[in-house]
Design an enzyme around this catalytic site. Structure first.
Site, short mmCIF file in Angstrom:
data_model
loop_
_atom_site.label_atom_id
_atom_site.label_comp_id
_atom_site.label_asym_id
_atom_site.label_seq_id
_atom_site.Cartn_x
_atom_site.Cartn_y
_atom_site.Cartn_z
N TRP A 187 58.30 40.42 24.10
CA TRP A 187 58.12 40.84 25.50
C TRP A 187 59.46 41.05 26.17
O TRP A 187 59.64 41.99 26.97
CB TRP A 187 57.27 39.82 26.26
CG TRP A 187 55.90 39.70 25.67
CD1 TRP A 187 55.34 38.59 25.10
CD2 TRP A 187 54.90 40.74 25.54
NE1 TRP A 187 54.08 38.88 24.64
CE2 TRP A 187 53.78 40.17 24.90
CE3 TRP A 187 54.85 42.09 25.91
CZ2 TRP A 187 52.63 40.91 24.61
CZ3 TRP A 187 53.71 42.83 25.62
CH2 TRP A 187 52.62 42.23 24.98
N ASP A 239 59.79 37.15 33.95
CA ASP A 239 58.44 37.42 33.48
C ASP A 239 57.84 36.06 33.14
O ASP A 239 58.24 35.43 32.17
CB ASP A 239 58.50 38.33 32.24
CG ASP A 239 57.14 38.48 31.55
OD1 ASP A 239 56.12 38.00 32.09
OD2 ASP A 239 57.11 39.10 30.46
N LYS A 264 46.91 35.30 31.05
CA LYS A 264 47.34 34.13 30.30
C LYS A 264 47.01 32.83 31.04
O LYS A 264 46.66 31.86 30.42
CB LYS A 264 48.84 34.19 29.98
CG LYS A 264 49.30 35.52 29.37
CD LYS A 264 49.02 35.62 27.89
CE LYS A 264 49.21 37.00 27.28
NZ LYS A 264 50.39 37.76 27.67
C1 LIG Z 1 51.11 39.09 27.36
C2 LIG Z 1 52.46 39.18 27.89
C3 LIG Z 1 52.97 40.37 28.45
C4 LIG Z 1 52.17 41.67 28.45
O1 LIG Z 1 51.28 41.63 29.49
P1 LIG Z 1 50.34 42.92 29.78
O2 LIG Z 1 49.65 42.46 31.02
O3 LIG Z 1 49.44 43.08 28.59
O4 LIG Z 1 51.19 44.10 30.01
C5 LIG Z 1 54.24 40.36 28.95
N1 LIG Z 1 55.00 39.27 28.92
C6 LIG Z 1 54.56 38.09 28.40
C7 LIG Z 1 55.44 36.90 28.40
C8 LIG Z 1 53.27 38.03 27.87
O5 LIG Z 1 52.83 36.89 27.35
#
Ligand SMILES: *Cc1c(COP(=O)(O)O)cnc(C)c1O
Length: 361
Positions: free
Chosen positions: A107, A174, A198
């Site tokens: 990511w 993020d 998540k």
């Molecule tokens: C799952 C995840 C993403 C991607 O998220 P989307 O909503 O599918 O774009 C980005 N960063 C992290 C840390 C993730 O776990």
């Protein structure tokens, strides 16, 4: 849903992932009849006073759960965290400028790739050489960097920053896979963003919490949908918001709040991760992927030392009602994702299965 099965399912899925059963009940009711209106949540106007109240509560729950300073705005938009990578760069990386990034896995890499659409990304730390088994030591942030971007929890590799990194520039994180899982000080941030699926709700929305005083300073013309200031000026209703994911996220935040907020989640998550890591370290059949000082409280990655036991282990955990334990293809082995809604007793079931494999082999 869990209680419809005769056997309890222990959902260790990495994402989309487990949500509290109470939230599922209330959300399914709202699909049939929202607030006694005789209408479904998903067939009313997003500008109705009923839905505006949902949006307002969702935004204010983020403020209170994270303890955000007054200068922060909260939005629930579409495009997931993947669009967040680009949104972050477009709104905070000045035209012709640069920012610092930490490369901690899949990511983080995608965030770096998107940042290059807006400027220069300096990678000041990477654990690529060891297949992202740790949070790397960071070099100093090059002067002139607009911000430092990091991925607080690396969902795929099972590593997590132990705290907020210190830097002389504002931070952007993020936090898709550890938002609301532990307390942190938001003072140093320009922005925190997180895809819902998540630790918050169903896929389909991404939460942005950002410093409203820090946007609008890049000197670039930003397409409307990517412009955080546009969304903020419309109270997160620039276009039709993803009403169902936002509603369910709001319910999950209410659930966290009622249980004692992020502090209570953190204590419970600590107990769950102690349980699993103690067993990974004790049980001679298993080894962890992440180095000890970088272990994630959300995603525990581990493998069998002897692959030949895989069939027996897989049969045991499936029989115990465990779901979603297979590791990501880039790491192999297993990954136990232990988001806020996963109970301690589910982690105990996994530990018991690991002990049973040891006993029988
Ligand atoms: C799952 C995840 C993403 C991607 O998220 P989307 O909503 O599918 O774009 C980005 N960063 C992290 C840390 C993730 O776990």
């Amino acid at each position: 849903m869990h209680q419809l099965y005769s056997m309890e399912i222990h959902n260790f899925s990495a994402g989309p992932c487990i949500l509290p059963p109470e939230v599922m009940q209330e959300a399914s009711q709202a699909v049939l009849d929202f607030n006694g209106m005789g209408l479904s949540l998903i067939e009313i106007s997003h500008r109705s006073k009923e839905f505006v109240a949902v949006m307002e509560e969702a935004r204010s729950l983020v403020q209170s759960l994270l303890g955000l300073p007054e200068r922060f705005d909260v939005l629930f938009l579409q495009g997931g965290a993947s669009l967040g990578f680009l949104t972050a760069a477009y709104n905070f990386l000045p035209e012709g400028g640069s920012a610092a990034y930490v490369d901690t896995g899949t990511w983080a890499n995608k965030a770096i790739k998107e940042a290059k659409h807006a400027g220069t990304a300096h990678v000041i730390g990477s654990s690529k050489a060891t297949n992202y088994d740790r949070i790397p030591a960071l070099n100093s942030v090059p002067s002139g960097s607009a911000y430092l971007h990091y991925t607080s929890n690396n969902t795929i590799f099972g590593t997590q920053f132990s705290g907020v990194p210190s830097a002389d520039v504002p931070l952007i994180a993020d936090m898709s896979s550890d938002i609301f899982s532990r307390k942190f000080n938001p003072e140093a941030f320009h922005m925190i963003y997180a895809g819902a699926q998540k630790n918050m709700g169903p896929a389909g929305t991404v939460m942005y919490a950002f410093d409203r005083d820090a946007v609008g300073k890049t000197g670039r013309s930003i397409p409307s949908y990517l412009d955080l200031a546009v969304h903020a000026s419309k109270d997160s209703m620039f276009n039709t918001p993803p009403v169902f994911p936002i509603y369910v996220s709001m319910l999950t935040m209410r659930w966290m709040h009622a249980l004692g907020g992020v502090e209570a989640m953190e204590a419970r998550n600590q107990r769950k991760s102690n349980l699993i890591y103690q067993e990974i370290d004790r049980n001679a059949l298993f080894e962890g992927h992440a180095t000890m000082d970088s272990r994630s409280n959300m995603n525990a990655t581990f493998r069998l030392k002897n692959d030949a036991l895989g069939t027996a282990f897989d049969a045991l955990w499936k029989e115990a009602g465990i779901n979603g334990l297979k590791g990501h293809r880039s790491v192999g082995g297993y990954r136990a994702s232990m988001y806020n809604a996963l109970s301690e007793s589910s982690v105990q079931v996994l530990v018991d299965v690991m002990k049973e494999l040891e006993r029988s082999h």
